[in-house]
Each structure stands twice: as C-alpha cells, then as structure tokens.
Design an enzyme around this catalytic site. Sequence first.
Site, mmCIF file in Angstrom:
data_model
loop_
_atom_site.group_PDB
_atom_site.id
_atom_site.type_symbol
_atom_site.label_atom_id
_atom_site.label_comp_id
_atom_site.label_asym_id
_atom_site.label_seq_id
_atom_site.Cartn_x
_atom_site.Cartn_y
_atom_site.Cartn_z
ATOM 1 N N LYS A 111 0.838 -1.206 0.000
ATOM 2 C CA LYS A 111 0.000 0.000 0.000
ATOM 3 C C LYS A 111 0.876 1.262 0.000
ATOM 4 O O LYS A 111 0.571 2.253 -0.670
ATOM 5 C CB LYS A 111 -0.916 -0.007 1.229
ATOM 6 C CG LYS A 111 -1.723 1.281 1.447
ATOM 7 C CD LYS A 111 -2.627 1.619 0.275
ATOM 8 C CE LYS A 111 -3.676 2.642 0.645
ATOM 9 N NZ LYS A 111 -3.201 3.813 1.334
ATOM 10 N N GLU A 168 1.478 6.763 -6.706
ATOM 11 C CA GLU A 168 0.428 7.781 -6.829
ATOM 12 C C GLU A 168 1.019 9.199 -6.804
ATOM 13 O O GLU A 168 0.609 10.066 -7.584
ATOM 14 C CB GLU A 168 -0.554 7.568 -5.665
ATOM 15 C CG GLU A 168 -1.646 8.576 -5.496
ATOM 16 C CD GLU A 168 -2.292 8.389 -4.113
ATOM 17 O OE1 GLU A 168 -2.671 7.258 -3.758
ATOM 18 O OE2 GLU A 168 -2.380 9.387 -3.359
#
Lengths: 291, 291, 291, 291
Positions: B164, B171
């Site tokens: 994650k 991102e």
Amino acid sequence: MQLGLIGLGKMGGNMRERIRRAGHTVIGYDRDPALSDVASLKELVGSLAAPRVVWVMVPAGGPTQSTVDELAELLEPGDVVVDGGNSRWTDDEKHAADLAKKGIGFVDCGVSGGVWGLQNGYALMYGGSDADIAKVQPIFDALKPEGEYGSVHAGKVGAGHFAKMVHNGIEYAIMQAYAEGWELLEAVDSVTDVREIFRSWKEGTVIRSWLLDLAVDALDKDEHLDKLKGYAADSGEGRWTVEAAIDHAVPLPAITASLFARFASRQDDSPQMKMIAALRNEFGGHAVESK
Amino acid sequence: MQLGLIGLGKMGGNMRERIRRAGHTVIGYDRDPALSDVASLKELVGSLAAPRVVWVMVPAGGPTQSTVDELAELLEPGDVVVDGGNSRWTDDEKHAADLAKKGIGFVDCGVSGGVWGLQNGYALMYGGSDADIAKVQPIFDALKPEGEYGSVHAGKVGAGHFAKMVHNGIEYAIMQAYAEGWELLEAVDSVTDVREIFRSWKEGTVIRSWLLDLAVDALDKDEHLDKLKGYAADSGEGRWTVEAAIDHAVPLPAITASLFARFASRQDDSPQMKMIAALRNEFGGHAVESK
Amino acid sequence: MQLGLIGLGKMGGNMRERIRRAGHTVIGYDRDPALSDVASLKELVGSLAAPRVVWVMVPAGGPTQSTVDELAELLEPGDVVVDGGNSRWTDDEKHAADLAKKGIGFVDCGVSGGVWGLQNGYALMYGGSDADIAKVQPIFDALKPEGEYGSVHAGKVGAGHFAKMVHNGIEYAIMQAYAEGWELLEAVDSVTDVREIFRSWKEGTVIRSWLLDLAVDALDKDEHLDKLKGYAADSGEGRWTVEAAIDHAVPLPAITASLFARFASRQDDSPQMKMIAALRNEFGGHAVESK
Amino acid sequence: MQLGLIGLGKMGGNMRERIRRAGHTVIGYDRDPALSDVASLKELVGSLAAPRVVWVMVPAGGPTQSTVDELAELLEPGDVVVDGGNSRWTDDEKHAADLAKKGIGFVDCGVSGGVWGLQNGYALMYGGSDADIAKVQPIFDALKPEGEYGSVHAGKVGAGHFAKMVHNGIEYAIMQAYAEGWELLEAVDSVTDVREIFRSWKEGTVIRSWLLDLAVDALDKDEHLDKLKGYAADSGEGRWTVEAAIDHAVPLPAITASLFARFASRQDDSPQMKMIAALRNEFGGHAVESK
C-alpha cells in the site's frame, strides 16, 4: 470526403484503413510503389478535387520539410495540409507561414494510438484556424475513438504537436512511477508476489490506468522481466518537453528525472560515476578505512 | 461471519456499512459513544465468538500500538488481529511478534478507496500467514471491489502495508506527472484550451487513467484552479517509500521529486533559495552586470 | 599590443583597466559617449594597425550579432574578432563562418570573474584556431589570474563558451549543495550555530571552496539570511547546459535540479501544486480522513 | 593531557600520532594486540587518571554500541566518552542518556580528514555540553587544522555527527556537480581538452575548490578515467542526510539525485528500466514504428 494521405507505413497504412472504414475515399502515396495508390505527389494532388486536404504522415524533420515544400508547389489556395507526424511544434509555425504565402492552410495534428489505433481509434490533438480545421473535421471524426473523448482542437498552429509532446512527457513520468514502484517491491523479501500486487491494483485503487494494465500484461509474459535488458530509448518528445519547460521556466522534476533515467540506461558505463569513483579514491582511500 | 471493528470514523464507518451489506455481522467500537456499538474493547471481545477476528482501523503509531497492546490482553489463542490502518510496515513485525506470544494471529492490510470505497469497494493488500488470512477472507471479499481484481495476498506480515505504501508512492509521481504537464500547457500562449486537452486524453491515449478523470473533474469545477493554493500535504507514506528505497539502495528519482515538490509547496519562503540569492550577491553583483 | 574593445560597462571597463595595467594599448568603444574613446566602430577600426584584434563585450544575442555583422564590413582579412560576452556556443559557429567569408578570424572566449576580476584576474576559456588565438594571446595573458592556472584553449570555435557554460552549470549545483545543507542544518533544533559550522568547514574539510568562503561572508552580514527573499534568477547558461546535455543524452540530475529550484523560487504560487491539491481533493477528502 | 583512544585502525592510528605530536599522552586500545598499548578496555581505564577522557573510534552501530556499554561499566562519574566514529546522530542521544545514568559525560564528534588528516589536521564538529567539551578541548585543539578554522561546537549532543553528516551530503552533491560537468564536456566534439579546462578552473573561477584540485589530480593520473569503473559506493551518511531531510520536510533535490546516481551505478542492469522497456513494447512496438 476525399483525403490525400502521404506516408503508408504501419501507422499511415492503419490510418488509411480506419478512414476508409468510415466511408471516406483515401488516395495514398508512399515512396514504396508496393504500398502507394499513385505514382507521385503530383498525381496524388491531381486526383483530388479542390479544396483538397492532404495529410502528411512521414518522419519528422527533413522528410516532413521536403514534403511540405513540394506540396507548396503543387497545391492551390484553399487547400489544407495536415502534418500528422511527430514534428516538433516549433516546425509548425514555419510550415504554416510558408504555405500561407500560397494561400494554403495548415493544421498540425499530434496522433496517439500506435498499434491499437486501427481498432480503438487514434487520440488526436490538433492546432490551427477554425476554418482550416473545419475542412479536416470529417477525417478527425473517422480517426478518433468512439465516444465523446479522444480529439481536441488544442489551439493555434503548433498547439496540436505541443499537446501531444506534453502527453508523451507525462507518459514518461507515469511509466517511471510504475517502474520505480515495481523495482522497490521486487527488492523486498517479505513481498512475495509483485505481479499479483500489480494485478490487484487494476480495480479500486487510485493508480489504476491503461499503463498499469499494460504492465500486468508484460508481467504475465515474463514475471520478473528477466528476458529484457534495462535499456530504454527515447523518441525525442520527452526531450522537447523538457526544453519547452526550460524556455518557459517551468520546473519539471519528475518528467526530467524520467528522461535522465532513460539516458543513463543506455550507457554501458557511466562517465560521471567514474569521476565520482576517482574523487573518492583521491580523498579517502575509501576501500580501506572510514573517511 | 462476525467481525469486531475498532475505529468508526468516516473510513471505518463506511467499511462497517459495506461489510454489513454483504451479510456479515459487525460489532463496532469507537471512543465516541455516539458511534460505538459497545461500551469498551472488553465488551467488544466478549460479544464475539471464538475464533475472533478484530479489525483495527485507528490512526497509525500510538493509537494503533495501544489498541494492539490492549487486544493482546483481551484476546485468546486462535484469534486474529487485522491492522487496516495506515501503519508503517516496520510496525507490523513488532505487532505480530507481540501477539504471537499469546498465540494470537496478525494480518496487516493496506486499504485504498477513500470516499469512493463504500460504493465501489476498497482495494486491499494484505500480509500474513495463509492460516490467519483464511480466517479474515470473507471480510476481505466483502470489502474488495466486485470483479477479479482489487485484493491481493502480498506476502508475509508487513507486505500488505508495504504494498500500500508503494502504491501511494507511485500515486505521488503520477499526480506529479499530470501536474507538470498541466502547468506547462497553461504556460504556453498558442495552447488555448488546456482543460479540453485533458478531457480529450480520457480515451485513446497512453495516459488515460482514473487520476486523469479526476483531474478533468477538478478542472470542470475550476478551469484554471484559481481557487486553490499550490499547497500539498503529504500523508507519510510517500516519505516511507523513499526511506524504504534508501534502505534497499533503489533509486526513486521521480517519486522523490514528487515528495520534495510537496515539501517546497508548503514553505512560505525557501531557505535554500535565500542562500542561493546570498551567494549570487557575493560573487557577482548580479543585478547590475553580467558575471 | 593594441586592442579594440567594444562594450565598456562595468565588466568591459574593468577589463580595459586590467589590460592597460599590463602595458597594452586599449582603444574602447561604447554606445555611451561618456565611456567611449572613439566616436564609432569605424573610427575604432581605423585607429588600430593591422592585423587588428577586436574584442566584443556586449550582451549576448542581438547586440553581439549586430556588432559582429558591422565588424564583418569594417575589418580586413587577417584581423580577428573575439566574442568575450555570454554568447551561446551555438552562435559562435555562425559568427565564425560569417567572418571567415571575409578572411577574418574568430575566437570565442568565456570570461569568469565578475567584480573580483580587475584585482584577481579573469578566468578565460577560449575556442578557435591556433593561429587566431596566437594573435590574441598577449591580451589573454594580461587578463588571466597570475600563476599557472586560469586560462585554457578549450578547443575549436564554440568550445570556449561551451566550457564557460558548463562551468556555470557546475556552479549552480555547487551553490545548491551548500544551500540544501544550510537549510537542513537550520531546520534542526539540536544544531545551535549553523554559521559557525559553515565557518569551521573553511579548513580541513572535503568541501572547502571559494563558494563556501562566500557563504560565510554572507552569513556574517546576515546570520539567518532574514533580509533576503528566497528568489533566485538564472542567467541563461544553466538552461543552456541542460539543453546541451539533452542534445547529447547526458543525464544531469543535480544541475537540472538546481535550475528547477530556481524556477520554482520565482513563482508566487505553484500551478503544478494547485493540480496536486485539486487531485487530493477529488479522491480523498484529505482534510477530514485518512485515505 | 591524557587520552584513552579505542580503535587504532588507519584513521585512529593517525589521530593518535597527531595527538602525541602535540605533546599529549595517548593510551590506545585495539582488538588487534599488535596495535594496542594495553590488553583490555579495563586496563585502558585503569591506566588513566580521573577525570578520564576516552575517545571511541570504532565502526558505527554495533561495535560503537558495545564499546559504549562496556565503558558505562568501567568509567566513573565525571569521566567523558567521545564518539568520534561515523555514528548516526540518532544514536548519540541514546548513548548520552545511558552514560548520564552513571554520571558519565558524552560528546559526539564528526571527524573529516581521511588520509590527509595526520599532516593537515582533522576537521572536527562536536556536540555536547560546554562542561563536557571543555574536558576534551585540548585534544580537539591538537587534532584540528592549524589556523582559525576547522573545528566547531555545533550544538547539543548529536549536533556534531549531524553536522558531519550534512557535510558529507553536501560533498555528494559537489562531487556530482563536477562529475556531470566533466561528462558533458567529454561528450562534445568541439571541446578537445577537458583536463586542461578543469585545470584552468583552479584559479579565478567561481567553482575553485579542493575537490576540483583532486579532480585534476585524478585526471593527471588517467586523463579520461579509462581505468576506472563507473561504480560508486556510499558510506551511509548520504542516506542519513536524505532521511533527516525527509523527517524535517526539507527538499534536497541535488543531494538526493547524487545519492540515487550512486545507487544506479552499482546495478548491473536496472530493474526499473526493464519495466520501462516492457511498457514500451506493450503499447507501441517501438522498434518498428513511430508511436
């Protein structure tokens, strides 16, 4: 409508096919007689009814320049030339000015889509006057993907290639983003299945994208990319993006880092790192002691 | 199945709702009695049948640590604790070891989805033993998006949060990629409609993505983003990504550039640029002459 | 020997003085009659005995171009023009070719030294043929610092400006190095005297340098640089360095980072960071919850 | 005065010699009996009169930790331990706290100088209380370079290693600056003598420095560095610098770029560039057509 299309390589050939499927007439010219519908540019121009639209799809630089020069001699006022190649946006203004002297219009068009374009359509970014673009519009509509997206009148002459260039610059950094993340995941022992992590990201995540889908496709063929060399070419548009940013004093750290990573990937040995090694030798005898 | 869920803020509350819609029983605990189904952690544990699965969804660091500590006292061998918060992966191994002393299992789970998760599902990346994960699997299946993607067993304990974290690092760089391209397009006079260029990229381009869709949504609300300040917070996971890369000697130029751009965006004035200005003053009287 | 010197601003004026102190005759021309020894370029050329050496010290670009054009009309075969301004190396080849048509030689010379040059000498990097450079050599010897260093025949026409340009690129990154270190030291509570740390580094360290000495001078005037704004101009040569690197596929991450930091320092608000903020708003409602 | 010195490798051995030359008594201990003046730490401590000063010069991490632990048992209130190794600044506070429980003082000291230190002196950056530092001051004075610079009381415990760490971070970026400039000059045909350009910069330029002098020394041994591999180790302090910057949200683009360039230099093949190559294959068949 009728379109003259110059350059029938894999890209141009597929575009001709997509335009024909939309019901238009395409007369194509290529240096290779096996591909060409006509024997010469002159014959191409002669076979089109005025006002003509001629789409140039040849390599940027010299080939595009000489084609535009030749068309300037052959076409008539009211005709329009479209440059759909990968020209630098700074060439467009010159082409437009040269053609304008003869009353011929000019539109620049950045085309994205590659091998997927015939089936899915080509993303188009074009620049020029409303009047010139109106003459080409049915062709744009044939080439673009279905649906409401995929083509845009980006601005004045040059804006189409500029937008396509920036698209490619963004592409460099997005690819670099996934590549960096992939390398980091592969480096860590507790992470046991990087490919499945990438696959899981295809839905529900912030970073889902078409490039991510392609990454998964690539990993499905070669889970750890062992068959590939870490060598990445660059097509020119990344370089131009950075140069344009420098001209406008816009900082582009991520895109530039992506470009430089490609440069470095193509060096067998890094000259600058030789200098670092040399300096370390000079000041410290680093191999044998703490500095 | 039954789930104990600790932390019923916006994120935890929505997750409870999605799990319940899938037919499971969720007993929630929150410090805020208005949100909580039970009065205490002890009551929560008492109301679940063994083997229990307790999902911790509280802020990383101290709150998660104290919750895990308390659960270590309350739970029984065979129970499993899931940390679904934004913990640093280095915390996971410690939590797992502490709980293992009591025979309690541990699974770490990175959760992506934010405000969209209730409706679309949450992307899940989890780490731990097969046995522990099997006990939680029905909850994972309830939370994840429909379809074949969106959840992954990433590896050993810690691998979920690690994956994650890397997701978030990627991102950062993808967001930076679009942001750089947008700024460059906005800087150029011949480009007259940047918003429509971004919109056109939604189909047929290499860079189509969910983040691009969001960029278009944002531009539709505020075409030139005039209402926003160029100020970007960072959530910690970008920092951890760079630190993990440093630990493993992995170069992350684009992700790190994205993190540093956020740091700089939060400075009213840049100390380092003061030093640059000071040095320029010292060596050149730059304002008045060429060096 | 005799020298014609065009451009008598602060830089050119100081150079004239240093050359005169070395016993040479300098006839200077400037647009400003108060500074000029002669009334026109024509009079300048007429007052020099052949073979003439004329040193151009005017702003790069248009002013240098028009001066070279005018000299091409006035000078004779065997004369030599030196461009000592901050011209881009790509201009040099053109100037050399234009002058060569008239049999006039050309030497490009990058000059470093600024306000310190009159006293300490100017570092010189020059490019051109051996024959042309031999004609200018006494002037180079007068301008350069005493001792064995400070001037170099860097290569063919253009190499002088190229070397000076790279010098400035390196300068950008060295300044950035100290600036980053200074900001980090200032940010940490346990470090109580950053100025004295910088001062201590002046001897015995790996990073001692003239720029470090200047940093200490600046901190002695203003310990925390409170009087300065974090705003840094750039003179063009940093940009050209990056562009040259792109042309040659050489990665320059530190120099480019230094250039981009200057670009960012001049923005009141960062457009790209507005886009980052916009995207964060879209996907997460970041202000109110963890993603 | 008397000094106990632990660790008599090349660095420690040279330091002992320099301190002795200044008239102090040094009793040295090393695991290697051939180097050691005493047989054990206990004997070392027993041979010093209180209040003792013991300088630890062993590898950072475990060896330093165990030495400090052992000294905590052997020393008396009022004694002082100096850690002159390359410890991370975050270790210092812990060492100081552990020793403080026994009434023993602690000073951390970053030492620069390497193989040049015996002759030229060592640059010293130290942190701790005024009282503790006063006890060590004669040793600092013996080790530092002659003249007014070269040593500094940088702040509280930890500030010495922190300052030395930042020194090394700056060093990374300055080395990178010269290395990038050198590679670019070597890449350009019109530049014919890069070594002489570097040599000329030793006087009169903005970028003159000791590292530049070392670069010239290295080029004098091997003009194009053909005998070296472009492979650069890193000593840890560059990594810590970036981590400290991340902790304080300070952007360090040039220093970090320098660190990442070293990481990349040590990879036989770049995993992230494999991913770039894989993505290029997926979307474009780049080898055979323009995209």
